[in-house]
Design a protein around this motif. Structure first.
Motif, short mmCIF file in Angstrom:
data_model
loop_
_atom_site.label_atom_id
_atom_site.label_comp_id
_atom_site.label_asym_id
_atom_site.label_seq_id
_atom_site.Cartn_x
_atom_site.Cartn_y
_atom_site.Cartn_z
N THR A 114 -48.76 84.29 -20.56
CA THR A 114 -47.54 84.63 -21.27
C THR A 114 -46.54 83.81 -21.13
O THR A 114 -45.45 83.81 -21.56
CB THR A 114 -47.06 85.84 -20.79
N ARG A 115 -46.72 82.55 -20.66
CA ARG A 115 -45.94 81.23 -20.32
C ARG A 115 -44.61 81.84 -19.54
O ARG A 115 -43.46 81.57 -20.05
CB ARG A 115 -45.55 80.75 -21.90
N ALA A 116 -44.73 82.53 -18.44
CA ALA A 116 -43.78 83.24 -17.72
C ALA A 116 -43.40 82.34 -16.66
O ALA A 116 -42.22 82.45 -16.07
CB ALA A 116 -44.19 84.54 -17.28
N ILE A 117 -44.14 81.38 -16.37
CA ILE A 117 -44.00 80.32 -15.16
C ILE A 117 -43.37 79.08 -15.88
O ILE A 117 -44.13 78.50 -16.70
CB ILE A 117 -44.87 79.88 -14.46
N SER A 118 -42.37 78.34 -15.23
CA SER A 118 -41.92 77.03 -15.72
C SER A 118 -41.71 76.24 -14.39
O SER A 118 -41.66 76.85 -13.29
CB SER A 118 -40.68 77.06 -16.53
N MET A 119 -41.91 74.94 -14.83
CA MET A 119 -41.77 74.31 -13.15
C MET A 119 -40.18 73.49 -13.29
O MET A 119 -39.95 73.12 -14.37
CB MET A 119 -42.62 73.17 -13.39
N GLY A 120 -39.76 73.59 -12.02
CA GLY A 120 -38.46 72.66 -11.80
C GLY A 120 -38.64 71.52 -12.33
O GLY A 120 -39.38 70.66 -11.61
N ARG A 121 -37.61 70.95 -12.96
CA ARG A 121 -37.76 69.44 -13.54
C ARG A 121 -38.94 69.11 -14.52
O ARG A 121 -39.10 67.96 -14.82
CB ARG A 121 -37.94 68.33 -12.31
N PHE A 122 -39.78 70.04 -14.90
CA PHE A 122 -40.66 69.90 -15.77
C PHE A 122 -41.08 71.07 -16.57
O PHE A 122 -41.99 71.64 -16.80
CB PHE A 122 -42.17 69.42 -15.04
N THR A 123 -39.97 71.45 -17.33
CA THR A 123 -39.97 72.63 -18.30
C THR A 123 -40.76 72.31 -19.46
O THR A 123 -40.87 71.17 -19.72
CB THR A 123 -38.67 73.02 -18.39
N ASP A 124 -41.31 73.50 -19.85
CA ASP A 124 -41.92 73.20 -21.49
C ASP A 124 -41.00 72.52 -22.26
O ASP A 124 -41.44 71.44 -23.20
CB ASP A 124 -42.39 74.39 -21.84
N GLU A 125 -39.68 72.79 -22.20
CA GLU A 125 -38.88 71.94 -23.21
C GLU A 125 -38.53 70.39 -22.86
O GLU A 125 -38.80 69.98 -23.79
CB GLU A 125 -37.36 72.72 -23.14
N GLN A 126 -38.58 70.20 -21.65
CA GLN A 126 -38.77 68.79 -21.10
C GLN A 126 -39.72 68.33 -21.65
O GLN A 126 -39.61 66.88 -22.30
CB GLN A 126 -38.34 68.65 -19.75
N ILE A 127 -40.99 68.65 -21.31
CA ILE A 127 -42.28 68.17 -21.64
C ILE A 127 -42.31 67.84 -23.25
O ILE A 127 -42.72 66.75 -23.85
CB ILE A 127 -43.31 68.68 -20.96
N MET A 128 -42.06 69.07 -23.91
CA MET A 128 -42.08 68.92 -25.36
C MET A 128 -41.29 67.75 -25.97
O MET A 128 -41.50 67.20 -26.95
CB MET A 128 -41.93 70.02 -25.96
N ALA A 129 -39.84 67.78 -25.30
CA ALA A 129 -39.04 66.42 -25.95
C ALA A 129 -39.69 65.21 -25.43
O ALA A 129 -39.62 64.34 -26.26
CB ALA A 129 -37.66 66.87 -25.40
N GLN A 130 -40.38 64.97 -24.64
CA GLN A 130 -40.91 63.73 -24.05
C GLN A 130 -42.12 63.38 -25.26
O GLN A 130 -42.11 62.23 -25.96
CB GLN A 130 -41.43 63.67 -22.79
N ILE A 131 -43.08 64.50 -25.55
CA ILE A 131 -43.80 64.23 -26.43
C ILE A 131 -43.46 63.94 -28.04
O ILE A 131 -43.78 62.91 -28.62
CB ILE A 131 -44.85 65.40 -26.51
N ALA A 132 -42.48 64.60 -27.99
CA ALA A 132 -41.50 64.53 -29.56
C ALA A 132 -41.12 62.82 -29.70
O ALA A 132 -41.20 62.35 -30.65
CB ALA A 132 -40.65 65.31 -29.84
N ALA A 133 -40.45 62.31 -28.54
CA ALA A 133 -40.09 61.08 -28.28
C ALA A 133 -41.02 60.10 -28.63
O ALA A 133 -40.94 59.02 -29.28
CB ALA A 133 -39.19 60.91 -27.20
N PHE A 134 -42.24 60.40 -28.00
CA PHE A 134 -43.37 59.44 -27.97
C PHE A 134 -43.79 59.38 -29.61
O PHE A 134 -44.35 57.99 -29.91
CB PHE A 134 -44.43 59.92 -27.15
N LYS A 135 -43.70 60.47 -30.32
CA LYS A 135 -44.23 60.32 -31.54
C LYS A 135 -43.37 59.46 -32.60
O LYS A 135 -43.79 59.06 -33.70
CB LYS A 135 -44.47 61.70 -32.15
N GLU A 136 -41.88 59.29 -31.92
CA GLU A 136 -40.95 58.74 -32.87
C GLU A 136 -41.33 57.39 -32.94
O GLU A 136 -42.01 56.77 -32.46
CB GLU A 136 -39.70 58.84 -32.19
N GLU A 137 -41.20 56.93 -34.49
CA GLU A 137 -41.40 55.43 -34.79
C GLU A 137 -40.55 54.52 -34.18
O GLU A 137 -38.97 54.93 -34.34
CB GLU A 137 -41.38 55.36 -36.26
#
Length: 940
Positions: free
Chosen positions: A917-940
């Motif tokens: 249920t995606r009820a657990i998040s990690m301090g300093r490594f939240t889904d939001e933070q990691i997805m932001a990194q992935i999106a930034a990697f895909k940027e040209e």
């Protein structure tokens, strides 16, 4: 760097001890401080003064291979980060010191009126760590040193290799600054000779390290190491030697070079003799002398001032059973001043010396300590204001990555309000600058693009906390390990990748938030698993500091392997040591002993462990404690070769020792004795060196010679690892007529029964002929293997090495700590080691445990997982998968919900990854933070 900012550490540089008075617990120390001619409180280490200074001087920090200025700082990370004036080199104009630097200093920090000053401080204990000096190859011109430019010492070569060195990390010949194609390392220069008869213990490993690093710089380099014995006795050392041969194709030649002479173009010819007597001459571009360690040049003065004894080589005099105690009570020693040793042992011994000092000063604990005060945390604005600091790291990064380009790119990224480049971001002056920029630009998030968070992240987190930011508002971008090091031959691509990594780091930083650091109370008691020498020593060290201990031993009595040692190579009596330890433990009210006990369960976390122990009567007892010391020991390998177990005349070294002491063997039984080294060690199954076997063989061989001076004793060996002062006994053995015969690992001696006799057949490498010996006794120097640690390691949730020994958190920086907080290692459980090193490590483990106990609480890293109980369905998947048992199910409004035990959580993320249920998040490594990194990697 950490020491430089610690409120309870006062650093006094350019100083010497003039006098000491008083007694343990109350010493008065008089210190003379030489003038720096710089006001440390004003100097900003900007370097402008040095740029104007007209006087060049040899750069002693870079082994005189380059030049610096009369006013200089040795290296950017120096502590304190303050310049110094070398007045002996000052330029004089019209009989006046030029002092050009004075008006250039905007901080007005240069002060030529400074004079020597004196200070008296009161201390309760003293630890001597003056280090070592280098053996006098510098003045002896051995092998053409100081005569031929391309003959350098290992310390000079270390600076040549270094990114901050005189050649900016390029391996070049001093004569023409061209890359060499063929380099030779000569071992035992200034060691194992008439003037320095001991082994310097570290030279073999640092030579192989330098050779491997050189090959990484230039894979086509041809490298040869000339040696007498390769002494790779430490944990992981033997495997490293094997890698050097197999993967890096480094050639090892068993020979001591007789002569080095220079030919045209400053090339060098080495003349050496092989074992079979063949004389060889071979050309090399460069020669590196592996120089030995000598006592510090101030040793005699130290002995006079501190009234301590020195051994015959001017190292501090200590006893095998008290390895960190000098001859004066209350004064301890650590590191190379006690004797030549490598980094892990130096760190261990230093921590052990602290353990002794803690026992001495326990009644005064916290009487003078200062608690560090931080400014209130800045309230974070909604809009991120990010500062980016990009590090050159000398040329570690800057030699590959275009740092200015990366810094300019960072400035263009969204929410970045300030960016800059630094030569060394970890240096003290840069730390201060980061704090200044946080205040000046109201930064609320900081990104550092540098080396590795494994060693440097806590430093930067501490820096931003001192500036008022929450530690978690920091993001580390690793552009060294993950970029410059792996793409050193692709500079343009490395620069582009560095930009991408920084872009991803900044993207994540936009979403990082302040996190609360929890404090967990500590149970002031330690559980010690194993009642041998290490466990008993650790228990008494902690008990003498006032902390209660549980000492668990599965056998019926304490002592472990110490019960089977009857005498030492140095002539000390282990039985007396054992009796003393047993008596002290039995009388100490702070130590509770459980024998015939087995551990069944371990739960909890640092500061709050619970252990279930099963006693001999079947009773189970639950013990609560704040720390754990693992000292489970090891045992002799029982060989399956050389007729062991089939013929009573084939013994292990321990069995021989017992028979010699109990007089089961007399003079007539010892006419011919053969010993075979490395039985079960340094093999494919057990690739490590067991460290103590050579000492055992020397000890028992000399004992046989004492009993029967006419005995013929032969030792078949691969390398005699008589490191340190043990070399003296190797020499004594040869002088007493003990014969050493080297064998190749692929062609070991063969042993068989010939009618009623033992028959050993081997190859003499000098004669290159087969030899046959009919021994009365065959003694096997067998491997030391760990006890079965798998079950205990599972309970502790700590890893084992491939050999079955407990694996430390960091081989050099944290050699007695487990990767799980609150757990420490000592003795053979960690790796085979002799008595003195076992005692040092036990003292160190106790000192580390006492840090946890004395503080009264532990701070939990905010990296831990967090459960959103509204989303949690109580399925228990996270609880079943957590390797650290850091998640449990609890009832919340009659329904089960997951809950994180923060002190146990290591932030691995397994729970978060598997939560349906995606009820657990990690301090300093939240889904939001990691997805932001992935999106930034895909940027040209």
């Amino acid at each position: 760097m950490v020491a430089g900012g610690h409120p309870n550490i006062k650093i006094i540089t350019l100083a010497k001890i003039e006098n000491i008075e008083g007694k343990p617990g109350n010493f008065k120390v008089k210190i003379k401080k030489q003038p720096r001619y710089i006001d440390e409180t004003k100097c900003t280490a900007c370097g402008i003064c040095a740029s104007y200074c007209p006087t060049p001087v040899f750069d002693t920090y870079n082994a005189n291979l380059g030049l610096t200025k009369c006013i200089h700082i040795d290296y950017p990370q120096a502590v304190p980060a303050t310049y110094v004036v070398d007045t002996s080199a000052c330029l004089f104009v019209n009989r006046q010191e030029c002092k050009i630097c004075v008006p250039t200093c905007q901080a007005e920090a240069i002060d030529f009126s400074q004079t020597a000053s004196y200070e008296e401080i009161a201390v309760g204990a003293i630890i001597l760590t003056p280090g070592f000096s280098v053996s006098d190859v510098y003045t002896s011109n051995q092998y053409g040193y100081a005569q031929y430019p391309n003959v350098v010492t290992s310390l000079e070569f270390e600076r040549i290799m270094c990114a901050s060195g005189p050649y900016k990390g390029e391996i070049l010949r001093p004569s023409d600054k061209k890359p060499p194609k063929k380099i030779a390392w000569l071992q035992c220069v200034g060691s194992r000779d008439q003037k320095h008869p001991y082994c310097s213990a570290v030279c073999c490993m640092y030579a192989v390290k330098e050779a491997v690093v050189s090959k990484e710089h230039d894979p086509d380099l041809e490298i040869t190491i000339f040696y007498m014995d390769i002494r790779a006795q430490g944990k992981g050392f033997e495997e490293f030697i094997q890698r050097a041969q197999d993967e890096y194709h480094i050639r090892f030649v068993h020979s001591r070079v007789g002569q080095v002479r220079e030919i045209e173009n400053h090339d060098l010819v080495l003349r050496y003799c092989l074992e079979n007597g063949k004389i060889v001459e071979e050309e090399f571009d460069m020669v590196v002398l592996s120089v030995g360690l000598a006592a510090p040049r101030t040793a005699l003065e130290l002995a006079r001032v501190f009234k301590i004894g020195l051994n015959k080589y001017s190292f501090s005099q200590t006893n095998e059973f008290t390895p960190v105690n000098t001859t004066k009570e209350g004064i301890y020693v650590a590191g190379a001043f006690q004797g030549p040793k490598d980094i892990p042992e130096s760190v261990t011994q230093a921590t052990g010396a602290v353990g002794c000092a803690c026992s001495l000063l326990a009644p005064a604990r916290n009487a003078l300590t200062v608690k560090k005060e931080y400014p209130p945390e800045i309230e974070i604005e909604e809009e991120p204001r990010i500062g980016v600091f990009v590090c050159h790291c000398g040329i570690n990064i800057g030699g590959v990555v275009n740092v200015p380009e990366v810094q300019k790119y960072a400035a263009t990224l969204k929410n970045v309000v300030y960016s800059e480049q630094n030569l060394y971001s970890c240096s003290q002056d840069t730390q201060e600058r980061i704090k200044e920029m946080i205040k000046k630009y109201r930064l609320n998030r900081v990104v550092v693009a540098a080396c590795t968070p494994r060693t440097h992240e806590p430093l930067f987190q501490e820096t931003i906390r001192e500036a008022g930011l929450n530690r978690c508002l920091f993001e580390f971008v690793n552009i060294r390990d993950q970029c410059s090091w792996v793409h050193m031959h692709e500079k343009e691509k490395a620069t582009e990748k560095a930009k991408e990594l920084v872009r991803m780091g900044v993207a994540k930083a936009r979403y990082i938030k302040p996190l609360k650091e929890e404090k967990v109370p500590v149970i002031p008691r330690t559980l010690i698993i194993g009642g041998g020498l290490a466990g008993m020593t650790a228990a008494l060290t902690l008990a003498n500091q006032g902390f209660a201990c549980y000492l668990i031993e599965r056998q019926s009595e304490l002592g472990g392997n110490l019960r089977h040692i009857h005498y030492t190579l140095e002539g000390n009596n282990p039985k007396e040591l054992l009796e003393r330890l047993n008596e002290e433990i039995s009388q100490h009210k702070k130590v509770e002993v459980f024998t015939n006990a087995n551990i069944k369960e371990i739960s909890g976390y640092v500061g709050n462990f619970k252990t279930v122990v099963e006693l001999s009567n079947g009773e189970k007892k639950e013990l609560e404690h704040g720390a754990i010391i693992v000292a489970t020991g090891g045992h002799e390998y029982l060989p399956k070769q050389y007729l062991y177990g089939e013929d009573d005349r084939v013994l292990t070294q321990t069995e021989l020792e017992k028979k010699l002491v109990t007089a089961e063997l007399n003079e007539k039984d010892l006419n011919t004795v053969v010993m075979i080294q490395c039985v079960g060690s340094r093999t494919e199954e057990r690739p490590y060196c067991s460290k103590i076997c050579c000492s055992q063989a020397l000890k028992n061989a000399l004992k046989i010679k004492d009993i029967n001076p006419n005995a013929n004793v032969y030792i078949f060996y691969r390398d005699i690892r008589a490191y340190g002062f043990r070399e003296n006994y190797y020499k004594k053995a040869r002088e007493n007529g003990i014969i050493f015969i080297r064998y190749d690992k692929n062609n070991p001696p063969n042993v068989e029964q010939d009618h009623d006799k033992l028959k050993l057949t081997g190859i003499d490498p000098i004669l290159e002929e087969k030899i046959v010996i009919y021994p009365d006794l065959l003694v096997l120097s067998v491997a030391i293997v760990p006890n079965d640690n798998k079950e205990l390691a599972t309970l502790l949730k700590t890893p084992l090495s491939s050999d079955g020994f407990f694996l430390e958190a960091h081989v050099k920086l944290r050699p007695v700590e487990a990767s799980v907080d609150g757990i420490f290692y000592a003795g053979i459980a960690h790796f085979p080691k002799p008595i003195d090193e076992t005692i040092s490590q036990a003292l160190a483990a106790a000192a580390k445990a006492s840090i946890v106990l004395a503080k009264g609480y532990v701070e939990v890293e905010p990296i831990v997982s967090w459960v959103d109980k509204d989303k949690c369905i109580g399925c228990g998947t996270c609880e079943s998968l957590c390797p650290y048992k850091a998640i449990r199910l609890v009832k919340v409004n009659k329904r089960k919900k997951a809950e994180t035990i923060t002190a146990s959580c290591k932030g691995c993320g397994i729970c978060s990854a598997h939560c349906p249920t995606r009820a657990i998040s990690m301090g300093r490594f939240t889904d939001e933070q990691i997805m932001a990194q992935i999106a930034a990697f895909k940027e040209e």
